[in-house]
Design a protein around this motif. Structure first.
Motif, PDB file in Angstrom:
ATOM      1  N   PRO A   1      11.675  -7.959  19.791  1.00 22.34           N
ATOM      2  CA  PRO A   1      11.077  -8.095  18.458  1.00 22.34           C
ATOM      3  C   PRO A   1      10.253  -9.373  18.366  1.00 22.34           C
ATOM      4  O   PRO A   1      10.604 -10.392  18.975  1.00 22.34           O
ATOM      5  N   ALA A   2       9.162  -9.322  17.620  1.00 17.34           N
ATOM      6  CA  ALA A   2       8.247 -10.461  17.560  1.00 17.34           C
ATOM      7  C   ALA A   2       8.962 -11.743  17.152  1.00 17.34           C
ATOM      8  O   ALA A   2       8.677 -12.820  17.696  1.00 17.34           O
ATOM      9  N   GLU A   3       9.909 -11.624  16.236  1.00 12.35           N
ATOM     10  CA  GLU A   3      10.593 -12.814  15.754  1.00 12.35           C
ATOM     11  C   GLU A   3      11.566 -13.386  16.793  1.00 12.35           C
ATOM     12  O   GLU A   3      12.045 -14.516  16.646  1.00 12.35           O
ATOM     13  N   GLU A   4      11.824 -12.638  17.856  1.00 10.12           N
ATOM     14  CA  GLU A   4      12.731 -13.110  18.904  1.00 10.12           C
ATOM     15  C   GLU A   4      11.998 -13.552  20.170  1.00 10.12           C
ATOM     16  O   GLU A   4      12.628 -13.946  21.151  1.00 10.12           O
ATOM     17  N   LEU A   5      10.662 -13.500  20.135  1.00 12.93           N
ATOM     18  CA  LEU A   5       9.900 -13.821  21.344  1.00 12.93           C
ATOM     19  C   LEU A   5      10.147 -15.251  21.809  1.00 12.93           C
ATOM     20  O   LEU A   5      10.383 -15.497  22.998  1.00 12.93           O
ATOM     21  N   ALA A   6      10.085 -16.204  20.894  1.00 12.57           N
ATOM     22  CA  ALA A   6      10.253 -17.604  21.278  1.00 12.57           C
ATOM     23  C   ALA A   6      11.634 -17.845  21.884  1.00 12.57           C
ATOM     24  O   ALA A   6      11.760 -18.522  22.912  1.00 12.57           O
ATOM     25  N   ALA A   7      12.662 -17.275  21.269  1.00 15.47           N
ATOM     26  CA  ALA A   7      14.025 -17.485  21.766  1.00 15.47           C
ATOM     27  C   ALA A   7      14.226 -16.827  23.124  1.00 15.47           C
ATOM     28  O   ALA A   7      14.836 -17.404  24.026  1.00 15.47           O
ATOM     29  N   ALA A   8      13.715 -15.600  23.283  1.00 18.11           N
ATOM     30  CA  ALA A   8      13.868 -14.897  24.558  1.00 18.11           C
ATOM     31  C   ALA A   8      13.124 -15.621  25.672  1.00 18.11           C
ATOM     32  O   ALA A   8      13.623 -15.748  26.802  1.00 18.11           O
ATOM     33  N   THR A   9      11.931 -16.117  25.356  1.00 20.64           N
ATOM     34  CA  THR A   9      11.158 -16.856  26.352  1.00 20.64           C
ATOM     35  C   THR A   9      11.856 -18.153  26.718  1.00 20.64           C
ATOM     36  O   THR A   9      11.946 -18.525  27.894  1.00 20.64           O
ATOM     37  N   SER A  10      12.368 -18.845  25.718  1.00 20.24           N
ATOM     38  CA  SER A  10      13.057 -20.111  25.960  1.00 20.24           C
ATOM     39  C   SER A  10      14.286 -19.911  26.837  1.00 20.24           C
ATOM     40  O   SER A  10      14.551 -20.722  27.741  1.00 20.24           O
TER      41      SER A  10
ATOM     42  N   LEU B   1       3.026 -19.607  29.451  1.00 18.88           N
ATOM     43  CA  LEU B   1       1.690 -19.447  28.871  1.00 18.88           C
ATOM     44  C   LEU B   1       1.807 -18.517  27.681  1.00 18.88           C
ATOM     45  O   LEU B   1       2.346 -17.412  27.798  1.00 18.88           O
ATOM     46  N   THR B   2       1.308 -18.954  26.524  1.00 17.08           N
ATOM     47  CA  THR B   2       1.411 -18.142  25.315  1.00 17.08           C
ATOM     48  C   THR B   2       0.219 -18.423  24.408  1.00 17.08           C
ATOM     49  O   THR B   2      -0.693 -19.168  24.773  1.00 17.08           O
ATOM     50  N   GLY B   3       0.216 -17.803  23.230  1.00 18.19           N
ATOM     51  CA  GLY B   3      -0.874 -17.988  22.289  1.00 18.19           C
ATOM     52  C   GLY B   3      -0.365 -18.167  20.877  1.00 18.19           C
ATOM     53  O   GLY B   3       0.816 -17.940  20.588  1.00 18.19           O
ATOM     54  N   THR B   4      -1.258 -18.582  19.990  1.00 21.00           N
ATOM     55  CA  THR B   4      -0.935 -18.704  18.576  1.00 21.00           C
ATOM     56  C   THR B   4      -1.627 -17.586  17.803  1.00 21.00           C
ATOM     57  O   THR B   4      -2.659 -17.063  18.223  1.00 21.00           O
TER      58      THR B   4
ATOM     59  N   ALA C   1       4.375 -15.395  27.702  1.00 17.28           N
ATOM     60  CA  ALA C   1       5.015 -14.977  26.453  1.00 17.28           C
ATOM     61  C   ALA C   1       3.924 -14.336  25.602  1.00 17.28           C
ATOM     62  O   ALA C   1       3.149 -15.019  24.932  1.00 17.28           O
ATOM     63  N   VAL C   2       3.857 -13.013  25.669  1.00 22.52           N
ATOM     64  CA  VAL C   2       2.727 -12.277  25.086  1.00 22.52           C
ATOM     65  C   VAL C   2       3.023 -12.002  23.620  1.00 22.52           C
ATOM     66  O   VAL C   2       3.729 -11.056  23.268  1.00 22.52           O
ATOM     67  N   ASN C   3       2.462 -12.839  22.763  1.00 24.75           N
ATOM     68  CA  ASN C   3       2.750 -12.800  21.337  1.00 24.75           C
ATOM     69  C   ASN C   3       1.899 -11.792  20.583  1.00 24.75           C
ATOM     70  O   ASN C   3       2.236 -11.399  19.459  1.00 24.75           O
TER      71      ASN C   3
ATOM     72  N   THR D   1       5.161  -5.960  18.946  1.00 26.63           N
ATOM     73  CA  THR D   1       3.919  -5.731  18.204  1.00 26.63           C
ATOM     74  C   THR D   1       2.679  -6.031  19.042  1.00 26.63           C
ATOM     75  O   THR D   1       1.553  -5.877  18.558  1.00 26.63           O
ATOM     76  N   ALA D   2       2.866  -6.460  20.285  1.00 24.84           N
ATOM     77  CA  ALA D   2       1.742  -6.842  21.145  1.00 24.84           C
ATOM     78  C   ALA D   2       1.277  -5.659  21.983  1.00 24.84           C
ATOM     79  O   ALA D   2       1.815  -4.550  21.904  1.00 24.84           O
ATOM     80  N   GLY D   3       0.262  -5.887  22.800  1.00 23.64           N
ATOM     81  CA  GLY D   3      -0.243  -4.840  23.679  1.00 23.64           C
ATOM     82  C   GLY D   3      -1.271  -5.398  24.642  1.00 23.64           C
ATOM     83  O   GLY D   3      -1.651  -6.575  24.565  1.00 23.64           O
ATOM     84  N   PHE D   4      -1.717  -4.543  25.570  1.00 24.32           N
ATOM     85  CA  PHE D   4      -2.696  -4.930  26.581  1.00 24.32           C
ATOM     86  C   PHE D   4      -3.919  -4.025  26.480  1.00 24.32           C
ATOM     87  O   PHE D   4      -3.805  -2.839  26.184  1.00 24.32           O
ATOM     88  N   ASN D   5      -5.083  -4.617  26.763  1.00 17.38           N
ATOM     89  CA  ASN D   5      -6.309  -3.825  26.800  1.00 17.38           C
ATOM     90  C   ASN D   5      -7.198  -4.377  27.909  1.00 17.38           C
ATOM     91  O   ASN D   5      -7.515  -5.564  27.915  1.00 17.38           O
ATOM     92  N   PHE D   6      -7.583  -3.513  28.840  1.00 16.21           N
ATOM     93  CA  PHE D   6      -8.436  -3.927  29.951  1.00 16.21           C
ATOM     94  C   PHE D   6      -9.874  -3.638  29.560  1.00 16.21           C
ATOM     95  O   PHE D   6     -10.458  -2.623  29.924  1.00 16.21           O
ATOM     96  N   ALA D   7     -10.453  -4.567  28.830  1.00 14.59           N
ATOM     97  CA  ALA D   7     -11.660  -4.294  28.053  1.00 14.59           C
ATOM     98  C   ALA D   7     -12.955  -4.324  28.852  1.00 14.59           C
ATOM     99  O   ALA D   7     -14.018  -4.014  28.310  1.00 14.59           O
ATOM    100  N   PHE D   8     -12.912  -4.682  30.122  1.00 13.63           N
ATOM    101  CA  PHE D   8     -14.124  -4.987  30.872  1.00 13.63           C
ATOM    102  C   PHE D   8     -15.154  -3.856  30.845  1.00 13.63           C
ATOM    103  O   PHE D   8     -16.321  -4.062  30.507  1.00 13.63           O
TER     104      PHE D   8
END
Length: 263
Positions: free
Chosen positions: A187-196, A53-56, A106-108, A130-137
């Motif tokens: 690194p953001a540019e390695e996310l796809a490869a690491a996930t794959s 599961l990922t995002g654009t 895959a948290v982009n 470069t990503a992060g989490f926020n529990f915004a509720f």
């Protein structure tokens, strides 16, 4: 299916991509329906041996689409406002957490609200630096949903989970790794490869065993030791009857590397 959710199955890996980059992958109703149906379809498809599961764009998913939410508030459409939790968010969380196969987030980019909840329902969170989490509720005076009250304390403990849910802030990737929210940070540019790489390894593994392990762990969280032992016994018999188990034992005796077919 809504264009806001993309779906691809390649070599046993199903990739589900949230595709509303202009809205930071916020969840409007068409997106929630499409995501629910897609996750459930991936869970039921025997050809799928791992789900990603990922995002654009800049976000993984920022939770409920507040523009839609405000419109429903102004219309006083309480049925549509709150039925979305049992009708959409809960089924998505259940399918992600309970399907009998591994799931990777895959948290982009930023994962906020229900987006963070969905990531925590997965087995692994490969996070771009470069990503992060926020529990915004609580920031908008709402309780939490999409299973985060169940998953978050199990990841980081009740006290820390309560603190982060009470006082929302963006948790950067490095801190998320330290807390145990992220499995790995790349690194953001390695996310796809690491996930794959991880997804391929999982898709080539003993799928029934992986599914049984994740279900056993979830079961034990709310059951006694005796009940968990009985559940384990059932899963041991299930996996012991698989072709993968027989082939793996034969390969061990022959001192060869086993090949798993997921059945």
């Amino acid at each position: 299916m809504s264009d806001s959710v993309l779906y691809d199955v390649t070599a046993g890996v199903a990739t589900i991509t949230l595709n509303r980059p202009d809205a930071m992958n916020a969840f409007d109703t068409p997106t929630k329906v499409a995501l629910r149906d897609t996750v459930q379809a991936a869970a039921a498809d025997d050809a799928v041996r791992c789900v990603v599961l990922t995002g654009t764009g800049r976000a993984f998913g920022v939770g409920q689409d507040l523009k839609e939410h405000i419109g429903l508030l102004q219309a006083n459409d309480t049925d549509a406002l709150w039925s979305t939790v049992p009708d959409h968010y809960a089924p998505i969380a259940l399918a992600l957490a309970e399907m009998p196969k591994p799931v990777i987030a895959a948290v982009n980019g930023v994962a906020a609200g229900a987006g963070a909840s969905m990531a925590f329902a997965c087995d692994f969170r490969v996070v771009a630096e470069t990503a992060g989490f926020n529990f915004a509720f609580a920031g908008i005076a709402l309780s939490c949903d999409t299973g985060i009250s169940w998953t978050l304390p199990r990841l980081i403990g009740q006290a820390r989970a309560t603190e982060l849910l009470y006082f929302p802030r963006t948790i950067p990737a490095a801190e998320a790794l330290t807390l145990g929210l992220a499995t790995s940070v790349v690194p953001a540019e390695e996310l796809a490869a690491a996930t794959s790489e991880l997804a391929t390894r999982l898709a080539n593994g003993p799928t029934v065993a992986y599914g049984s392990i994740r279900q056993s762990i979830a079961y034990s969280a709310t059951h006694t030791l005796a009940e968990s032992l009985a559940f384990e016994a059932g899963k041991m018999q299930l996996t012991g009857d698989t072709e993968d188990h027989r082939n793996a034992v034969a390969s061990f005796v022959a001192k060869e590397k086993p090949t798993f077919n997921g059945r």
